[in-house]
Each structure stands twice: as structure tokens, then as C-alpha cells.
Design an enzyme around this catalytic site. Structure first.
Site, PDB file in Angstrom:
ATOM      1  N   GLU A  24       0.833  -1.211   0.000  1.00 48.47           N
ATOM      2  CA  GLU A  24       0.000   0.000   0.000  1.00 48.47           C
ATOM      3  C   GLU A  24       0.866   1.260   0.000  1.00 48.47           C
ATOM      4  O   GLU A  24       2.082   1.202   0.205  1.00 48.47           O
ATOM      5  CB  GLU A  24      -0.929   0.008   1.219  1.00 48.47           C
ATOM      6  CG  GLU A  24      -0.192   0.067   2.542  1.00 48.47           C
ATOM      7  CD  GLU A  24      -1.021   0.701   3.659  1.00 48.47           C
ATOM      8  OE1 GLU A  24      -1.499   1.835   3.461  1.00 48.47           O
ATOM      9  OE2 GLU A  24      -1.179   0.070   4.710  1.00 48.47           O
ATOM     10  N   LYS A 158      -3.884  -2.035  14.868  1.00 46.77           N
ATOM     11  CA  LYS A 158      -3.177  -1.117  15.748  1.00 46.77           C
ATOM     12  C   LYS A 158      -3.841  -1.033  17.105  1.00 46.77           C
ATOM     13  O   LYS A 158      -5.066  -1.051  17.201  1.00 46.77           O
ATOM     14  CB  LYS A 158      -3.145   0.279  15.127  1.00 46.77           C
ATOM     15  CG  LYS A 158      -2.047   0.421  14.117  1.00 46.77           C
ATOM     16  CD  LYS A 158      -2.097   1.745  13.427  1.00 46.77           C
ATOM     17  CE  LYS A 158      -3.101   1.782  12.341  1.00 46.77           C
ATOM     18  NZ  LYS A 158      -2.836   1.400  11.039  1.00 46.77           N
TER      19      LYS A 158
HETATM   20  N1  PSU Z   1      -0.876   0.822   9.036  1.00 46.85           N
HETATM   21  C1  PSU Z   1       0.169   1.611   9.358  1.00 46.85           C
HETATM   22  N2  PSU Z   1       0.122   2.904   8.994  1.00 46.85           N
HETATM   23  C2  PSU Z   1      -0.931   3.408   8.274  1.00 46.85           C
HETATM   24  C3  PSU Z   1      -2.027   2.575   7.943  1.00 46.85           C
HETATM   25  C4  PSU Z   1      -1.948   1.290   8.346  1.00 46.85           C
HETATM   26  O1  PSU Z   1       1.112   1.162   9.982  1.00 46.85           O
HETATM   27  O2  PSU Z   1      -0.881   4.577   7.920  1.00 46.85           O
HETATM   28  C5  PSU Z   1      -3.169   3.098   7.087  1.00 46.85           C
HETATM   29  C6  PSU Z   1      -3.588   1.961   6.136  1.00 46.85           C
HETATM   30  O3  PSU Z   1      -3.552   2.476   4.821  1.00 46.85           O
HETATM   31  C7  PSU Z   1      -5.013   1.650   6.531  1.00 46.85           C
HETATM   32  C8  PSU Z   1      -5.471   3.001   6.996  1.00 46.85           C
HETATM   33  O4  PSU Z   1      -5.780   1.123   5.477  1.00 46.85           O
HETATM   34  O5  PSU Z   1      -4.354   3.463   7.769  1.00 46.85           O
HETATM   35  C9  PSU Z   1      -6.754   2.932   7.790  1.00 46.85           C
HETATM   36  O6  PSU Z   1      -7.317   4.205   7.838  1.00 46.85           O
HETATM   37  P1  PSU Z   1      -8.803   4.386   8.416  1.00 46.85           P
HETATM   38  O7  PSU Z   1      -8.688   4.025   9.857  1.00 46.85           O
HETATM   39  O8  PSU Z   1      -9.111   5.837   8.192  1.00 46.85           O
HETATM   40  O9  PSU Z   1      -9.701   3.473   7.632  1.00 46.85           O
END
Ligand code: PSU
Ligand code: MN
Length: 303
Positions: A24, A158
Site C-alpha cells: 500500500e 493497531k
Molecule cells: N498501518 C500503518 N500505517 C498506516 C495505515 C496502516 O502502519 O498509515 C493506514 C492503512 O492504509 C489503513 C489506513 O488502510 O491506515 C486505515 O485508515 P482508516 O482508519 O481511516 O480506515
């Protein structure tokens, strides 16, 4: 038909039927500070190569869907200001308006499926945020896992998320959650959480077989492989808990909502751990890249 822009390396790998691992780009633009973001992205790509597969970092650049980035494209993306964070809802609009955007887990899965790539490595998926019972903040990543057939390797979710609720939603959506090599669901910066993972597998081959079986059954949706951070790189959960709580309360005070929440929390935790959260983040992404390469290789062999 979408005119996909393949990197030279991915194009060659596709033609030769070699194993490919999707990566990603939101982690580059919204998840890590510059210049480490570019160094880490290049390192993770190299980890995939060293493990015997080909990396395909996804992004939308000036409206074009890129599957695999050339070095100069990666550098430009990592430094660009105002890059959009694109999930399922934003992807088509970003492309149709000639925008530039980094792909989240959800958008990367969509791109991977479109390009015929079945395995994807990231750091952590989005999930159910703390306080979701009032904010309704649940990542589109979870719904994507329910409908797009890509195996996603992550270090769990996370610790800024509500892990128990995240696991419940994944169960509701019928997403297999497979812990790699342990019984517990990992918690990103820490290898273990108090929650048992619904499934456990100890090898890339077993995970590839499960993926192929889902494909044979015609099941929509992917698998979440929860790969614990290596022991030496962990940050103990007790140490992180107050830092996460403070970051969350700051986010509430500043009324951060929607797409802004995850990047905001990651940045606060980075500052409050003196950069240690980033060191751990890098270690776990690299670890996930290696396992994903193993799964892609096993899938290619069994095809
Ligand atoms: N994992 C990480 N850093 C990030 C993300 C995931 O270590 O920046 C990102 C990924 O792209 C994931 C997104 O899909 O955060 C999720 O965002 P949200 O909670 O707004 O859906
Ligand atoms: Mn959200």
C-alpha cells in the site's frame, strides 16, 4: 477497461507468472514521516525481492492507477504535499478527476484484485476505533476484507483501535482471521493481545492452501493474516497504553474525525514515544513483507 500503469518489474513478473506481493502507499504518505517513509518503502520492496517475489506498490498518480512504482515515482509520492488518502469510496473519483492519491488497505486490495495479485503486505489494517459506539468510526478496510479476495498480511490491528470490537466485526463479516505462529491475535506494536485469534496457521504454505480453497469455493472476500511483530522489536502494551489514551483524548479535544483520525494518532504516538513507534512499525512491516512473499510463492507453486 482501466488502463493500468505497471512498473517494468511488475509487468515482467506478470508475463512470467512470477509471485507478486501488493504493497500500500498510505503508509508512505500518511503513516510515516519524511524521509523515513521513502527509505522504508524502498526497503520493504527489497525485502519482498530478497524473499523471492516481486513488489507492487499501488498508488493513483494524476488519475492513473499504478501497480508497482518506479523509484522516482516513489520518491515524488513520498514528498508530495496534499496527496489524498484513498479508500474504496474515493478511488474512482480520484482517478476520474486526474487526482493523485495513496491507497489504503481497502484501495490496495481493489487495485490488487484488478491486477490479478492475490497477496498483500501492510503494517496494520484499519478497524473499529475506540468509542465507535458513538462515533461509528469503523474502517472500510474491514468491509473490503469481506468482499475482495486478497490475502492481507498485517501485524494485527493497531492498538489505537478497539481490538475486541474489530475481531467481532471481522467475525460478523465472515473474514478468516489467521494468527501466524501463535494463538493470540497480535496488537501491532506488541506481539500479543489478550484476545485469542479465531484461526492459527504456522506456515506460508498452509495459508496459501486456505486462500486457494476459498478461491475454489468461489467465496468472495479475503483472509487476514495476523503476523506478530518480532520479539526484539516490540513495545510493551503497558508502556503504550497511557500514550495511546493521551493521543486519543487529544484527537477528541481537537475534534479530529473521519480519515484524519488514524494519521493523527500515529503522529502523536510517534512524538510521544520519541520515535520508537516508528522503529517498531518498520520492523513489523518488513516482517510482514517476508511472510507475504512466502505465501505468494506457495500460491504460484500450487497453481
Ligand atoms: N498501518 C500503518 N500505517 C498506516 C495505515 C496502516 O502502519 O498509515 C493506514 C492503512 O492504509 C489503513 C489506513 O488502510 O491506515 C486505515 O485508515 P482508516 O482508519 O481511516 O480506515
Ligand atoms: Mn475511520
Amino acid at each position: 477497461m482501466i488502463d493500468i500503469q505497471y512498473s517494468a518489474e511488475v509487468r515482467t513478473a506478470k508475463d512470467a507468472g512470477q509471485p507478486i506481493v501488493a504493497l500500500e502507499s498510505t503508509i508512505i504518505t500518511h503513516g510515516m514521516p519524511y524521509p523515513q517513509n521513502i527509505e522504508v518503502a524502498a526497503q520493504v520492496q527489497q525485502d519482498v525481492r530478497d524473499a523471492g517475489a516481486v513488489p507492487a506498490t499501488m498508488a493513483v498518480i494524476k488519475g492513473k492507477l499504478h501497480v508497482g512504482l518506479e523509484d522516482d515515482q516513489l520518491k515524488a509520492l513520498g514528498q508530495a504535499q496534499g496527496v489524498a488518502k484513498i479508500s474504496r469510496a474515493d478511488m474512482a473519483a480520484c482517478m476520474s478527476t486526474s487526482g493523485t492519491g495513496a491507497t489504503t488497505v481497502a484501495a490496495t486490495m481493489i487495485a490488487a484484485r484488478y491486477a490479478g495479485i492475490e497477496v498483500f503486505a501492510t503494517g496494520g489494517i484499519g478497524g473499529v476505533h475506540q468509542g465507535a459506539e458513538t462515533s461509528f468510526d469503523i474502517s472500510a478496510d474491514l468491509h473490503e476484507l469481506a468482499q475482495t479476495p486478497v490475502t492481507v498480511v498485517a501485524a494485527g490491528a493497531k492498538a489505537i483501535l478497539d481490538l475486541a470490537k474489530t475481531l467481532e466485526v471481522l467475525e460478523t463479516l465472515g473474514v478468516p482471521v489467521i494468527a501466524h505462529g501463535q494463538d493470540e491475535f497480535p496488537a501491532f506494536w506488541s506481539a500479543k493481545s489478550p484476545y485469542p485469534a479465531p484461526l492459527r496457521m504456522d506456515s506460508a504454505e498452509d495459508i496459501a492452501k486456505a486462500h486457494a480453497t476459498r478461491r475454489a469455493l468461489g467465496l468472495p472476500g479475503g483472509q487476514l493474516v495476523a503476523n506478530p511483530i518480532p520479539d526484539a522489536d516490540q513495545i510493551p502494551a503497558e508502556e503504550l497504553a497511557p500514550i495511546i489514551a493521551a493521543a486519543q483524548s487529544d484527537a477528541d479535544t481537537h475534534r479530529i474525525t473521519g480519515k484524519g483520525v488514524t494519521p493523527y494518532l500515529l503522529q502523536r504516538i510517534y512524538e510521544q514515544t520519541g520515535g520508537r513507534s516508528l522503529t517498531a512499525n518498520i520492523a513489523l512491516v518488513r516482517n510482514n513483507a517476508r511472510l507475504a512473499a512466502g505465501i505468494a510463492i506457495a500460491l504460484t507453486k500450487s497453481a
